[in-house]
Design a protein around this motif. Structure first.
Motif, PDB file in Angstrom:
ATOM      1  N   UNK A 172       0.687  -1.182   0.100  1.00 46.30           N
ATOM      2  CA  UNK A 172      -0.042  -0.157  -0.044  1.00 46.30           C
ATOM      3  C   UNK A 172       0.852   1.036   0.056  1.00 46.30           C
ATOM      4  N   UNK A 173       0.138   2.424   0.145  1.00 47.33           N
ATOM      5  CA  UNK A 173       0.810   3.615   0.209  1.00 47.33           C
ATOM      6  C   UNK A 173       1.628   3.588   1.482  1.00 47.33           C
ATOM      7  N   UNK A 174       3.193   4.317   1.043  1.00 47.67           N
ATOM      8  CA  UNK A 174       4.117   4.236   2.178  1.00 47.67           C
ATOM      9  C   UNK A 174       3.810   5.009   3.146  1.00 47.67           C
ATOM     10  N   UNK A 175       3.869   4.899   4.299  1.00 44.81           N
ATOM     11  CA  UNK A 175       3.667   5.747   5.535  1.00 44.81           C
ATOM     12  C   UNK A 175       2.171   6.210   5.829  1.00 44.81           C
ATOM     13  N   UNK A 203      -7.140   0.143  -2.553  1.00 50.08           N
ATOM     14  CA  UNK A 203      -7.872  -0.339  -3.566  1.00 50.08           C
ATOM     15  C   UNK A 203      -7.624  -1.820  -3.711  1.00 50.08           C
ATOM     16  N   UNK A 204      -6.272  -2.162  -3.493  1.00 46.22           N
ATOM     17  CA  UNK A 204      -5.719  -3.262  -3.950  1.00 46.22           C
ATOM     18  C   UNK A 204      -6.382  -4.464  -3.233  1.00 46.22           C
ATOM     19  N   UNK A 225     -13.462  -4.982  -7.551  1.00 41.96           N
ATOM     20  CA  UNK A 225     -14.153  -3.936  -8.403  1.00 41.96           C
ATOM     21  C   UNK A 225     -13.098  -2.734  -8.292  1.00 41.96           C
ATOM     22  N   UNK A 226     -12.425  -2.652  -7.171  1.00 44.67           N
ATOM     23  CA  UNK A 226     -11.563  -1.341  -7.193  1.00 44.67           C
ATOM     24  C   UNK A 226      -9.914  -1.783  -7.871  1.00 44.67           C
ATOM     25  N   UNK A 238      -4.661   4.635  -4.386  1.00 51.02           N
ATOM     26  CA  UNK A 238      -6.005   3.599  -4.249  1.00 51.02           C
ATOM     27  C   UNK A 238      -7.305   4.419  -3.854  1.00 51.02           C
ATOM     28  N   UNK A 239      -7.101   5.316  -3.113  1.00 53.99           N
ATOM     29  CA  UNK A 239      -8.412   6.033  -2.691  1.00 53.99           C
ATOM     30  C   UNK A 239      -9.033   6.605  -3.960  1.00 53.99           C
TER      31      UNK A 239
END
Ligand code: SD4
Length: 338
Positions: A219-222, A230-231, A235-236, A253-254
């Motif tokens: 995911x997104x770091x920090x 989203x991962x 569907x996302x 992902x947002x």
């Protein structure tokens, strides 16, 4: 309201279509005439996000080439970056959240529309295999946090420390200047540098004509502790419909969640768009929604249609994807909107 004249017109069209026997969704996909050039590939085929997708494709290919199924292939492919400690956005060695926890998101989906997912899973290298176990061994689709960890441990997965020395060092450096809010767009710090964007989304079409897909990331770091991207969301970050095709995403992902990204791409292909058009049109929803914001983030989509046609598109320059089929193995730079 449909008036009588319009009703008769629609009825005539419907009966003509029924007489012509053209009611099957899969027929529509086969009859699609792409408006943009697409690569029509032979079966089997596997595609993955980013340059490192090449190694993942090789692992997937060893299954596909032996007439193995797409589900096994995408799982094998996703496991490659998961166990690579030098890949700092997937599995072991992934960058932690702002509190120093490496939390993984992953999901998997097969040709029958079966799916499994884990969110904010800690201490397990192969989140994708836990997601598959959720799909195959439980009546659920998604397990999160400690429940996902307990499920993994109960199913024989080993507990490990996923924070490597390098990722710890970088996180400690980040902490020196960190504000309370996470650096939402840290992945876009050096536009064009693919090493900063590392979720793997992988889609395969096997010799039987079945599709499978997997998506796995730290995911997104920090990010804030507990943040889910989203991962792991069906569907996302990923969607597979055997009648149409599959799609997967990478980037912020947002924004992918806001537009139900991968499902949107698949539905656009169902309407006759090529994979590349479908990826671009999904991104254009984000651009219309908030043009100023869309300019500041990266989102990339990759799609594989059930006939083996592939396509991709990104908001920004720098998104690449890896393709492997019988006669071809290459990393391709996706087109981009900005
Ligand atoms: C997320 N989509 O967690 C992932 C991150 C990613 O390239 O894809 N980075 O939002």
């Amino acid at each position: 309201m449909v008036d009588r004249r319009e009703f008769l017109r629609l009825s005539a069209i419907t009966s003509a279509a029924a007489l012509a026997g053209c009611t099957s969704a899969s027929d529509k996909v086969q009859q699609d005439e792409p408006a943009l050039p697409v690569r029509v590939l032979n079966k089997p085929v596997v595609v993955s996000t980013w340059d490192f997708g090449k190694a993942a494709n090789t692992a997937a290919w060893s299954i596909l080439a032996g007439n193995g199924n797409a589900l096994d292939a995408v799982e094998a492919g996703a496991r490659v970056p998961e166990e690579d400690p030098t890949n700092q956005s997937v599995g072991l060695g992934g960058r932690p959240d702002r509190d120093g926890h490496v939390t993984l998101d992953a999901c998997i989906m097969d040709a029958k529309g079966r799916c499994g997912s884990v969110a904010a899973l800690e201490h397990i290298v192969h989140a994708i295999s836990v997601a598959r176990a959720v799909m195959e061994k439980t009546p659920h689709v998604m397990l999160a946090g400690d429940g996902a960890l307990q499920f993994a441990l109960a199913n024989g997965f080993q507990k490990e420390d996923l924070l490597t020395g390098q990722s710890r060092k970088e996180w400690e450096e980040w902490l020196k200047t960190a504000h309370y809010a996470p650096v939402v767009n840290i992945e876009n710090q050096t536009p064009g540098n693919s090493k900063d964007h590392d979720t793997i989304g992988i889609l395969a079409l096997d010799t039987a004509g079945d599709l499978g897909g997997a998506c796995t990331t730290s995911g997104m770091a920090y990010k804030l502790h507990g943040r889910v991207g989203d991962s792991p969301i069906i569907g996302a970050g990923l969607f597979v419909d055997n009648e149409v095709g599959g799609a997967t995403s990478t980037g912020v992902g947002e924004e992918v969640i806001r537009i139900a990204g991968s499902h949107t791409v698949v539905e656009l292909m169902r309407q006759g768009r090529t994979p590349e058009e479908a990826c671009r049109m999904a991104l254009e929803r984000s651009v219309r929604r908030d043009p100023a914001y869309a300019k500041t983030i990266q989102v990339g989509f990759l799609a594989l249609r059930r006939d083996g046609a592939i396509g991709a598109y990104a908001l920004q320059k720098g998104f690449t994807y890896a393709v492997k089929t019988g006669g071809r193995e290459e990393v391709v730079a996706a087109k981009h909107i900005f």
